[in-house]
Scaffold this active site. Structure first.
Site, PDB file in Angstrom:
ATOM      1  N   HIS A 404      40.329 -38.896  19.713  1.00 55.09           N
ATOM      2  CA  HIS A 404      40.207 -38.417  18.336  1.00 55.09           C
ATOM      3  C   HIS A 404      40.430 -39.481  17.267  1.00 55.09           C
ATOM      4  CE1 HIS A 404      40.766 -34.476  15.844  1.00 55.09           C
ATOM      5  NE2 HIS A 404      39.862 -35.274  15.324  1.00 55.09           N
ATOM      6  N   TYR A 520      46.463 -24.048  10.121  1.00 53.49           N
ATOM      7  CA  TYR A 520      45.748 -25.298   9.837  1.00 53.49           C
ATOM      8  C   TYR A 520      44.265 -25.072  10.095  1.00 53.49           C
ATOM      9  CZ  TYR A 520      44.596 -30.328  10.224  1.00 53.49           C
ATOM     10  OH  TYR A 520      44.072 -31.580  10.059  1.00 53.49           O
ATOM     11  N   SER A 522      40.740 -27.347   9.597  1.00 49.44           N
ATOM     12  CA  SER A 522      40.252 -28.676   9.260  1.00 49.44           C
ATOM     13  C   SER A 522      39.027 -28.576   8.354  1.00 49.44           C
ATOM     14  CB  SER A 522      39.891 -29.442  10.532  1.00 49.44           C
ATOM     15  OG  SER A 522      39.361 -30.711  10.222  1.00 49.44           O
ATOM     16  N   THR A 533      39.556 -35.970   6.843  1.00 43.72           N
ATOM     17  CA  THR A 533      39.785 -34.520   6.833  1.00 43.72           C
ATOM     18  C   THR A 533      40.856 -34.142   5.821  1.00 43.72           C
ATOM     19  OG1 THR A 533      41.462 -34.672   8.584  1.00 43.72           O
ATOM     20  CG2 THR A 533      39.172 -34.277   9.269  1.00 43.72           C
TER      21      THR A 533
END
Length: 741
Positions: A404, A520, A522, A533
């Site tokens: 990531h 959360y 994104s 982001t």
């Protein structure tokens, strides 16, 4: 030009004509430079306009139409991938007072009165004592840095993390499927939901996929990929594309680093614990798919066993980063050539000896196992350090495991869409399942990599393997297609599809846990140079009011519907704020990093930074539907992907709209937690979506559903709600624009 000629040295009358030509050339050069500079400044000013984000879907103002026309004029006819980079505006630093106010508003629904008062007190103390100084330093950085937060985000959130990359950092993308109908019950799945497998031959699928990926890399080098336009109007930053290929995350004792090579002409391949170096080019250029298939088949046919400990060597990449960094120093000395071949590859290929994908015998369990194999595997069959690993299963199924730190999902998703469309529709296969073309027998055999593993590394590999297996075994993955309705129904409701799902997720999670939690979601900030982001805090006061109303039998149908629309509108406002750089979390994160640099203690920022996200969500975007042959393959749609939970007692939920009538959910959690269950949440998500959809039907109060998995519960799933029934009874009211993440 006469003025320029006067400034030039006089070389005599015979050179008068030469002076004139030189003056004309200098004048043209200055004029061209001024024109380019003017276009650059004008385009940057135009791209700084965000008023179009605030307009309702389908209602474009005259100002926005004028802005759009000017952007198209100043952009040129055929902009290349990086054409807009120098014209993109820098991400603005929000007002610290506004950020703190929005933060307190976001945590109010999940805190008790006492805890909220304590947090508000910390916030006021922060605003009085430290905020102005930290904000000044942040503003100073924003003037000279390309992006005031992205470099710190990559550094502190990813590269300085010492935990395992597996599950904690990586995410996966699946093969497409086709034929999803209006039921997800196990009795109907085998006929209605079959994953596409263009060929059952593992080597052939690998050959076409690798060739397609390298074609994408060639287009990337030549900037032949069109820049992504948000809502077809506003270009997004393309900086993250630069590190898709030839990139490895190299472990360090305290901090990792990303190593990116300009080029690589081979891939590293793992099969049954053996590592190979496979060249991707010959003297004539890129190898054909059939030649690559031949090389992969040679690896599959190679009977030589893995050397002692070599079979589990890749488990080191799933170990804590400091431990792996120490072992890597020894490998760098004793097996430098093999390590360089793996880390210097264009990407990593894992030829998995096991089959994967949907099966008729047990569709639900096989789909969950497919997701688990892509996310974690067996802990020793992926090289998690590489930017991405292409996983090819023995029955021809494909998947992608992505590290990531170097980029976010839309970038790898864009590459994956191109790869799947190219290998299926353009490259294709012969009738017997092989790649098209002819083998090249003169090609040298794939090079088997030799690892000199001293005894002290054996213990490290054993410890890493034990930890990787434990982490892999603790992940509970659940994937299910929701096919009662999809984007088409939500569009008929005149609502944002993303906001619709996010609000329904709040209802599902409340029924699962009996409480609200920080959520959360994104959202991208690629409207700005080197943006990555931002967080949309989806658990809002409006969403909580809607959830309480749905659980209150005294509330009427119209009251619940009104509260739902209010929750959707609030989510849309938060999403648009995040897209335009006015979010909460990245600003607070950057302030916290500045406080660390200045050795300032801020209880408020420390409290913010320590928060746990018990519900982490993301929408997987579909970006290139034009690549797929909708006429001949109408159901060939992306299946999306997933990621691990951000908290040991939380959930990771991703979703993708597949066509107009299917939504696929990917849910993950930890089996070690007694509070979570991925399958239980999946059932709550389905029930919540059906309950929300029934609000838009003329009729009685939506039917309440109880959690369960017996035959009685599955009965209503087969016929409760079809997309046609819903579409025919949906009222049409104005809504905000459709979000893209």
């Amino acid at each position: 030009m006469e003025k320029i000629k006067e400034l030039l040295p006089d070389c005599g009358g015979q050179h008068h004509r030469l002076r004139g030509l030189l003056a004309a050339a200098l004048f043209a050069l200055c004029l061209w430079g001024a024109l380019i500079f003017t276009l650059h400044v004008a385009l940057r000013l135009l791209l700084s306009y965000h008023g179009w984000l605030l307009e309702p879907h389908g209602a474009m103002s005259s100002a926005t139409k004028t802005w759009l026309a000017l952007v198209r004029i100043f952009s040129g006819r055929r902009p290349m991938l990086f054409s807009y980079q120098r014209a993109l505006p820098r991400q603005p630093v929000p007002s610290v007072q506004d950020t703190v106010r929005k933060y307190l508003e976001s945590v109010r629904p999940v805190l008790s009165d006492e805890d909220f008062d304590w947090t508000a007190g910390l916030a006021q103390e922060f605003l009085k004592l430290q905020a102005s100084l930290l904000q000044w330093y942040l503003q100073l950085k924003s003037w000279w840095a390309a992006n005031y937060v992205s470099d710190w985000w990559e550094d502190f959130v990813y590269l300085r993390s010492r935990s395992s990359l597996m599950v904690n950092s990586n995410y996966y993308l699946m093969d497409p499927h086709q034929g999803a109908q209006a039921c997800r019950c196990p009795l109907c799945w085998p006929q209605d939901f079959l994953y596409v497998t263009p060929t059952p031959l593992q080597a052939a699928r690998a050959g076409n996929a690798v060739h397609a990926l390298l074609l994408y890399r060639n287009r990337l080098k030549r900037q032949e990929i069109s820049p992504t336009l948000l809502m077809g109007m506003r270009p997004l930053c393309s900086a993250q594309y630069e590190r898709i290929f030839n990139t490895t995350r190299v472990p360090g004792v305290q901090k990792d680093r990303l190593c990116h090579l300009r080029d690589s002409r081979h891939v590293a391949v793992l099969h049954r614990g053996r590592f190979f170096r496979v060249g991707t080019h010959s003297a004539h250029g890129l190898l054909s798919p059939r030649a690559l298939e031949q090389q992969f088949q040679r690896i599959l046919d190679d009977p030589s066993p893995a050397c002692p400990q070599e079979e589990h060597l890749a488990a080191l990449t799933a170990a804590p980063r400091d431990s792996w960094a120490q072992v890597r120093q020894t490998l760098k000395t004793r097996a430098a050539h093999a390590l360089e071949a793996v880390e210097g590859a264009a990407f990593f290929v894992s030829l998995d000896p096991e089959p994967a994908g949907l099966t008729r015998e047990d569709p639900a369990a096989s789909l969950d196992a497919y997701a688990h194999a892509l996310l974690a595997g067996r802990g020793h069959d992926r090289w998690f350090d590489k930017s991405f690993t292409l996983i090819v299963f023995s029955n021809g199924k494909l998947g992608l495991s992505v590290e990531h730190s170097w980029a976010d999902c839309p970038i790898s998703g864009h590459m994956w869409e191109f790869t799947l469309a190219t290998e299926c529709f353009q490259l294709g296969y012969t009738a017997d399942g092989h790649c098209k073309g002819h083998p090249e027998p003169a090609l040298p055999q794939p090079q088997r990599l030799q690892w000199d593993l001293p005894d002290q590394i054996h213990r490290s590999i054993s410890l890493a393997l034990r930890g990787a297996k434990a982490l892999s075994g603790s992940v509970d993955c659940h994937v299910f297609p929701f096919s009662h309705f999809g984007k088409s129904f939500i569009r008929h409701c005149r609502l944002s599809s993303d906001s619709f799902i996010q609000t329904a997720l709040q209802l599902a999670h409340f029924r699962d846990r009996g409480q609200f939690c920080l959520t959360y979601e994104s959202a991208m900030t690629r409207l700005f140079l080197e943006g990555r982001t931002e967080t949309v805090r989806s658990c809002t006061r409006e969403a909580c009011n809607f959830v309480r109303a749905m659980e209150d039998p005294e509330k009427t149908h119209s009251q619940c519907l009104a509260l739902f629309r209010a929750a959707v509108d609030k989510h849309q406002a938060l999403l648009k704020a995040a897209l335009s750089g006015q979010g909460v979390d990245r600003h607070l994160f950057a302030l916290y990093i500045v406080s660390r640099f200045l050795h300032m203690q801020s209880p408020f920022l420390a409290q913010v930074y320590s928060e746990q996200w018990q519900l982490s969500t993301s929408q997987i975007p579909v970006q290139q539907m034009h690549l797929f042959d909708v006429h001949n393959y109408p159901d060939y749609v992306s299946s999306g992907g997933g990621f691990g939970p951000a908290d040991d007692h939380g959930y990771g939920v991703s979703y993708i709209f597949m066509g107009d009538n299917v939504i696929t959910f990917h849910i993950s959690s930890k089996k070690s937690s007694t509070k979570t269950d991925s399958h239980r949440l999946g059932q709550h998500i389905e029930d919540a979506l059906l309950d929300v959809a029934s609000l838009f039907q003329a009729g009685q109060r939506p039917q309440r559903r109880l959690r369960g998995s017996g035959d009685e519960d599955s009965g209503h799933r087969c016929g409760f709600l079809s997309s046609k029934t819903v579409d025919s009874k949906t009222p049409k009211t104005p809504t905000d624009s459709e979000p893209v993440q």
